[in-house]
Design a protein around this motif. Structure first.
Motif: not given
Lengths: 295, 305
Positions: A292, A288, B304, A220
Motif C-alpha cells: 500500500e 499488504t 485488496k 488472498s
C-alpha cells in the motif's frame, strides 16, 4: 502546531474505536495468554504463574494430538478443495455464459446461511449407515447403483475429517469463485489480445498472462480460507457435536471450558489457535501494508 | 451482470475454415454442462431440506427422504415456529441495532483513515485489520470475565442484574466491537474513491472535520452503508460461538435455539429441517434481494485482492 490542529480532530473521532480494539482485541489476547501461563485449573483458585508448562503438557494428551491432526487434514482438504472448485467455476464462467447471474447467485448462496442451519441436513446427508441401513448420500448412491461410493463419511477414523471438509467446501467455494472471477475480469483484454497477436495459443495466454496475474487473488483466498479453517467450530458442532472422532482444537477448547471447567487449559488451546492463525496472517498484513505504501 | 459472448474475432480470422468457431461452440457446451452439473450438486441440501420440511411425521422416515412428500403439510413449520420464535426475536433485537451501530462507527473510522489521516494511521489501520482475522477463541474466556465485571458494575449503579453477560446487550457490544475492523475496511476502501479535491475544497471553505463529514462525505455514503449493514446483520444473525459463550436461555438467539432443537434425538427430521429453513429466511431474503451489496461486503473481506 497548525499541523497538529489539522489531524487531531480525526484522531479524536477514531479514539473510541482505538480504545475498543486495544482492550477487546489486544488486551483480551494478552489476558488469555497470561491465563494460559497459570495453573488455574478450576474456576475458584487464583492460579499462580507457571510459565509455559501448560503449553508443553498439552502435547502429552492424546486428545490434543488427535485434534491437531484433524485440523491439519481438514485444512488441507478444505483449502485445496475450495480453491480448486472455486477456480474451476470461475474459469468456466470467465468468458461469459448465458445465465451467468443465476449461476453466481446459486453458487454463492451457501455463504448467506449459517452452519448451524445447514448442519441439520449435512449430518443427515453424511450419515454412515450403509446398504439396507443407508440414509442420505449413501442411500442415493445405493439406489443409483453406485454402491462403491458408500462410506462412513465423518465417522471414518482416518479420513473422516476429509468428509467434514465437504460442507465447508460447499459453503466457501462460491466465494472463491467470486474472487477469481473478479481476478479474471481484472486482466486487461488488450494484454490477452497482444499475446494472441504475438501468436500465443489460448492455453499459452492463460499460462503466461492470466495465471501469473491471478497470484495476489490466490494469496488472498488462501489466507481467508486458511484462517477460517484453523478456527472451525460451528460446522463441527452442527454436524457431529462434541465427538472425539471429529475433534478439532476449537471444539476441544469448548470441552475444556464448559465440561472440564479448566480455564488454564482452555486458554492454552485458544492461544495455540491464535498462534497458528497469526503465523500466516501477520506476514500477509505486513505485506499488504508495504504494498500500500508503494505508490 | 451483462454477458459478453465470444470476445475476439481474431481466432476466426486466422482460421477461415470456421473450425475455431465450431470448437468455441463445443467448448461453450461443455462449460455449460459442467456448470449445470455443479448447480445440481450445490442444490442437493436445499432439496432435502425443503421436501423433508413439508412431510408429515409418518413420512419423515430416512428410507424415503429423497422422495417428494405424498401428503404435503405445514405442521412441521408450525411446530418449528413455536419453538424458534423467542430466539428469532432475540436475534432481531441483536442484529438490527448491532448492524446500525457498526455502520456508524465504521463510517467515522473509514472517513478519518482515508481523508483526515494522522501520523501512524497506516500502522493503526493494520493493527485494526488483525482484529478481523483473530480467532475469537483467543478472547473468549477473558471476554466472559470482563462482561461479568460489567454486570457487577451496572448492578451497583442501576440495581438491574445481568445486563451484559448472559444478555443481549453484552452480545451486541461484543459483535459491534469485533465488527469494527471489517466495517472500517469497507468504508475506508469506499471513501478512498471520493476525490481529495472535494475534501480540500471543503477545507478551504472553512469547514471543519465534522462539517465536511456531514455535508460532503455522508451524502454519498449510501452504498457503503448498505454493504456494512447487510454484512453485519448476516454475521450477527449467523454467529454461534459468541452467542453460545455469552448468552443465557432467556437471550439465546436463533442459532443457539436451533442447535438445541436439531441436536435433540427426539425431534423428528421434518421439524428440524423446517426449523433450519426458518432460521435462514432473513439472511436468504437479504441475499436474494440485495445480493449485490452482500457480494461487495464479501469482496471487501478479501482486502485488496
Amino acid at each position: 502546531m497548525t499541523r497538529v490542529r489539522r489531524w487531531l480532530p480525526g484522531l479524536l473521532l477514531v479514539t473510541p474505536s482505538i480504545i475498543a480494539i486495544a482492550v477487546f482485541v489486544y488486551g483480551m489476547l494478552g489476558w488469555n495468554f497470561r491465563l494460559a501461563m497459570t495453573d488455574k485449573h478450576d474456576e475458584v483458585s487464583e492460579g499462580s504463574f507457571v510459565g509455559l508448562e501448560n503449553f508443553v503438557s498439552l502435547w502429552d494428551q492424546k486428545r490434543w494430538g488427535i485434534s491437531v491432526n484433524h485440523a491439519i487434514v481438514f485444512t488441507v482438504v478444505f483449502v485445496a478443495g475450495a480453491l480448486v472448485l472455486g477456480w474451476l467455476l470461475a474459469f468456466l464462467m470467465e468468458k461469459g455464459i448465458r445465465g451467468e447471474g443465476t449461476f453466481r447467485t446459486i453458487y454463492l448462496f451457501p455463504m448467506a446461511i449459517s452452519f448451524v442451519a445447514t448442519g441439520v441436513v449435512w449430518r443427515w446427508l453424511m450419515n454412515s449407515g450403509q446398504d439396507e441401513r443407508a440414509v442420505g448420500l449413501n442411500r442415493l448412491f445405493d439406489s443409483l447403483g453406485l454402491d462403491f461410493l458408500q462410506w462412513e463419511w465423518f465417522r471414518n477414523p482416518d479420513w473422516g475429517m476429509a468428509a467434514m471438509a465437504i460442507p465447508a467446501i460447499w459453503q466457501m467455494s462460491g466465494y472463491v469463485m467470486a474472487l477469481f472471477l473478479a481476478g479474471f475480469r481484472g486482466v486487461p483484454e488488450d494484454l490477452r489480445e497482444a499475446a494472441r497477436v504475438d501468436g500465443c495459443t489460448e492455453w499459452q495466454v492463460y499460462r503466461h498472462i492470466v495465471l501469473p496475474l491471478l497470484r495476489p487473488v490466490t494469496l488472498s483466498a488462501l489466507i481467508i480460507l486458511g484462517h477460517i479453517s484453523l478456527k472451525v467450530f460451528d460446522l463441527i458442532m452442527a454436524v457431529s457435536g462434541k465427538q472425539i472422532i471429529t475433534d478439532v482444537p476449537a471444539v476441544f477448547m469448548w470441552v475444556a471450558v464448559f465440561d472440564s471447567h479448566d480455564p488454564a487449559k482452555g486458554a492454552t488451546i485458544a492461544s495455540y489457535i491464535v498462534l497458528a492463525v497469526s503465523l500466516f496472517v501477520i506476514p500477509y498484513l505486513v505485506w499488504t501494508l508495504r504494498k500500500e505504501r508503494r505508490p | 451482470m451483462t454477458v459478453t459472448e465470444t470476445r475476439s474475432p481474431s481466432a476466426q480470422v486466422r482460421d477461415p475454415g470456421g473450425r475455431a468457431r465450431r470448437r468455441a461452440g463445443w467448448t461453450r457446451g461443455v462449460r455449460l454442462t459442467l456448470l449445470i452439473a455443479f448447480l445440481v450438486v450445490f442444490l442437493i441440501p436445499v432439496y432435502v431440506l425443503l421436501v423433508t420440511s413439508f412431510k408429515p411425521l409418518t413420512e419423515a422416515d430416512p428410507g424415503r427422504a429423497w422422495a417428494l412428500p405424498e401428503v404435503w403439510t405445514l405442521q412441521p413449520w408450525r411446530v418449528a415456529w413455536e419453538k424458534l420464535a423467542p430466539g428469532i426475536w432475540n436475534s432481531v433485537l441483536l442484529a438490527v441495532p448491532g448492524a446500525l451501530i457498526s455502520a456508524v462507527l465504521g463510517s467515522m473510522n473509514g472517513y478519518v483513515l482515508s481523508k483526515w489521516r494522522f501520523p501512524g494511521a497506516d500502522v493503526l489501520f493494520t493493527l485494526f485489520l488483525f482484529g478481523m482475522f483473530i480467532p475469537y477463541q483467543g478472547v473468549m474466556i477473558p471476554l466472559v470475565q470482563l462482561l461479568v465485571k460489567f454486570n457487577e458494575i451496572t448492578q451497583d449503579l442501576t440495581g438491574v442484574p445481568g445486563v451484559f453477560y448472559g444478555a443481549i446487550p453484552g452480545l451486541l457490544l461484543t459483535h459491534v466491537v469485533y465488527g469494527i475492523p471489517i466495517c472500517t475496511l469497507i468504508f475506508r476502501n469506499y471513501y478512498v474513491t471520493i476525490p481529495d479535491e472535494l475534501i480540500e475544497a471543503s477545507r478551504v471553505d472553512g469547514a471543519g472535520m465534522l462539517r465536511t463529514y456531514w455535508s460532503v462525505v455522508l451524502p454519498v455514503s449510501g452504498p457503503a452503508f448498505a454493504v456494512v449493514i447487510i454484512w453485519q446483520f448476516t454475521s450477527m444473525w449467523n454467529d454461534f460461538l459468541f452467542a453460545v459463550f455469552l448468552t443465557g436461555p432467556q437471550s439465546w438467539p436463533t442459532t443457539v435455539m436451533l442447535n438445541n432443537i436439531a441436536g435433540a434425538q427426539t425431534v423428528p427430521y421434518s421439524q428440524q429441517m423446517a426449523a433450519a429453513l426458518l432460521a435462514s429466511i432473513p439472511t436468504m431474503v437479504i441475499y436474494v434481494l440485495l445480493g449485490r451489496f452482500f457480494m461487495r461486503g464479501l469482496m471487501a473481506g478479501a482486502l485488496k485482492g
